[in-house]
Design an enzyme around this catalytic site. Structure first.
Site, short mmCIF file in Angstrom:
data_model
loop_
_atom_site.label_atom_id
_atom_site.label_comp_id
_atom_site.label_asym_id
_atom_site.label_seq_id
_atom_site.Cartn_x
_atom_site.Cartn_y
_atom_site.Cartn_z
N LYS A 135 0.82 -1.10 -0.20
CA LYS A 135 0.07 -0.11 -0.01
C LYS A 135 0.90 1.46 0.01
O LYS A 135 0.63 2.12 -0.81
CB LYS A 135 -1.07 -0.11 1.18
CG LYS A 135 -1.92 -1.15 1.15
CD LYS A 135 -2.88 -1.11 2.23
CE LYS A 135 -3.61 -2.64 2.24
NZ LYS A 135 -4.52 -2.93 1.11
N GLU A 179 -0.02 -1.02 6.95
CA GLU A 179 0.91 -2.15 6.85
C GLU A 179 2.52 -2.05 7.55
O GLU A 179 3.25 -2.86 7.19
CB GLU A 179 1.10 -2.60 5.28
CG GLU A 179 -0.42 -3.26 4.75
CD GLU A 179 -0.20 -3.57 3.34
OE1 GLU A 179 -0.85 -4.42 2.95
OE2 GLU A 179 0.73 -2.87 2.58
N GLY A 209 -18.42 6.55 -5.24
CA GLY A 209 -17.83 7.84 -4.96
C GLY A 209 -17.10 7.88 -3.70
O GLY A 209 -16.80 7.07 -3.06
N ASP A 262 -9.66 -4.76 -12.44
CA ASP A 262 -8.94 -5.09 -11.04
C ASP A 262 -9.17 -3.83 -10.12
O ASP A 262 -8.53 -2.78 -10.56
CB ASP A 262 -7.55 -5.50 -11.41
CG ASP A 262 -6.89 -5.99 -10.01
OD1 ASP A 262 -7.61 -6.07 -9.20
OD2 ASP A 262 -5.69 -5.91 -10.17
N THR A 291 -7.72 -3.89 -7.40
CA THR A 291 -6.28 -3.71 -6.61
C THR A 291 -5.82 -2.49 -6.54
O THR A 291 -5.48 -2.11 -7.74
CB THR A 291 -5.44 -5.08 -6.85
OG1 THR A 291 -6.13 -6.11 -6.86
CG2 THR A 291 -4.39 -5.05 -5.89
N ALA A 292 -5.70 -1.89 -5.54
CA ALA A 292 -4.61 -0.27 -5.54
C ALA A 292 -5.57 0.86 -5.84
O ALA A 292 -4.83 1.96 -6.11
CB ALA A 292 -3.39 -0.57 -6.19
N ALA A 293 -6.84 0.50 -6.12
CA ALA A 293 -7.60 1.76 -6.55
C ALA A 293 -7.74 2.57 -5.56
O ALA A 293 -7.38 3.93 -5.81
CB ALA A 293 -9.09 1.22 -6.90
N ASP A 334 -5.11 2.95 -3.25
CA ASP A 334 -3.99 3.73 -3.16
C ASP A 334 -3.50 4.90 -4.13
O ASP A 334 -3.03 5.58 -3.87
CB ASP A 334 -2.77 2.35 -3.32
CG ASP A 334 -2.98 1.35 -2.16
OD1 ASP A 334 -3.35 1.62 -1.23
OD2 ASP A 334 -2.71 0.12 -2.67
#
Ligand code: RIB
Length: 305
Positions: A41, A141, A226, A247, A249-251, A253
């Protein structure tokens, strides 16, 4: 000129498997695509900010192994200042196992490795650099005492601490009191506030409780709905940008990395959230974490469409 953005946080290598469905406990599913990408992250947020032209100093800890070396090489390629990334000779670099389904939903398990050794001592060694920054971005993390120490430093050096409280964990009240901006998703907001967040009204209730704990600005990211923003000046759901999801993932971040870039450049809170929405919309269209972070030109192209 915008000041340097400091990101403190994790660096992982992501083992990503795409399959039709996420397996249930005890179930085996056949996947159809495997990739190994840089993640974590903290690193995802640092890279997202750097790719959007932020001048980023990343403070992290990696193992003395091929994953750690590769991560540092890539950070340098992104123009990130890596001089405060320390190498742990006794512990492996962080690794995440990620499964992504057809709808882009994911399931993630992280072996923190060296990230768990990014302790207060490591941060004390970097103390001098905080004087020259307006914004510091961090997540969960790395050990909570490290994050708490960062909160203390924010008072001493007068910078704005943005905490993305992911993955979800209970936090000491004293820490929340020093957080300038908190950016939980709905799961994290529920854990920290006790309010189940599913719509605008419940987001307001959760954000209000978090502000009562001393957080200045709360932004609850709510996926395709939103982001709900509660500050002294506004209480508003700022809709996201509808897009094809490959995906997620990491949106979050990427959202955080973009948000801090815009704020650091002097954008208003609303403008910064809109900018971050565009960055996140770009990120969900591509499989993987850092590989999905947009460049400034991607955002501009997005704006024209
Ligand atoms: O937020 C996504 C990230 O969570 C992944 O890159 C993985 O490494 C975990 O840290």
């Amino acid at each position: 000129m915008a000041k340097k953005i400091i990101v403190v946080g994790s660096s992982n290598t992501d083992m990503v498997l795409k399959s039709s469905n996420l397996p249930l406990p005890g179930e085996t599913v056949i996947g159809h695509r495997f990739t190994m990408n840089s993640g974590g992250k903290g690193a995802n947020q640092a890279v997202a900010a750097a790719r959007l032209n932020g001048k980023v100093i990343f403070i992290a800890r990696v193992g003395n192994d091929v994953f750690g070396k590769q991560a540092i090489t890539e950070f340098k390629e992104h123009g990130i200042d890596t001089q405060f990334i320390t190498v742990d000779s006794n512990t492996a670099s962080g690794v995440a196992l990620i499964m992504v389904d057809e709808r882009g939903e994911n399931s993630i398990s992280v072996a923190l490795g060296a990230n768990a050794n990014l302790d207060v001592g490591a941060l004390k060694a970097t103390k001098g650099i905080f004087e020259a920054s307006n914004y510091v971005l961090t997540q969960l993390e790395t050990p909570i005492p490290t994050v708490s120490y960062l909160a203390e430093l924010s008072q001493e050096f007068n910078f704005r601490l943005i905490l993305n409280p992911a993955p979800a964990q209970h936090l000491p009240d004293a820490l929340l009191r020093s957080v300038y901006m908190l950016t939980p998703n709905t799961i994290e907001a529920e854990l920290l506030s006790g309010v189940k967040v599913h719509d605008e009204a419940s987001a307001y209730n959760a954000a209000k409780i978090l502000r009562q704990k001393g957080v200045n600005i709360v932004i609850i990211t709510m996926g395709e709905k939103g982001a709900y923003v509660l500050s002294n000046e506004m209480a508003v759901l700022i809709p996201g940008i509808p897009t094809k999801v490959v995906d997620t993932t990491a949106a979050g971040d990427t959202f955080n990395g973009a948000l801090v870039v815009a704020l650091n450049e002097g954008s208003s809170l609303k403008e910064a959230v809109l900018f971050a929405h565009k960055a996140a919309a770009h990120a969900v269209g591509i499989l993987g974490a850092q590989v999905s972070a947009p460049l400034r030109s991607d955002i501009e192209a997005y704006t024209k469409n």
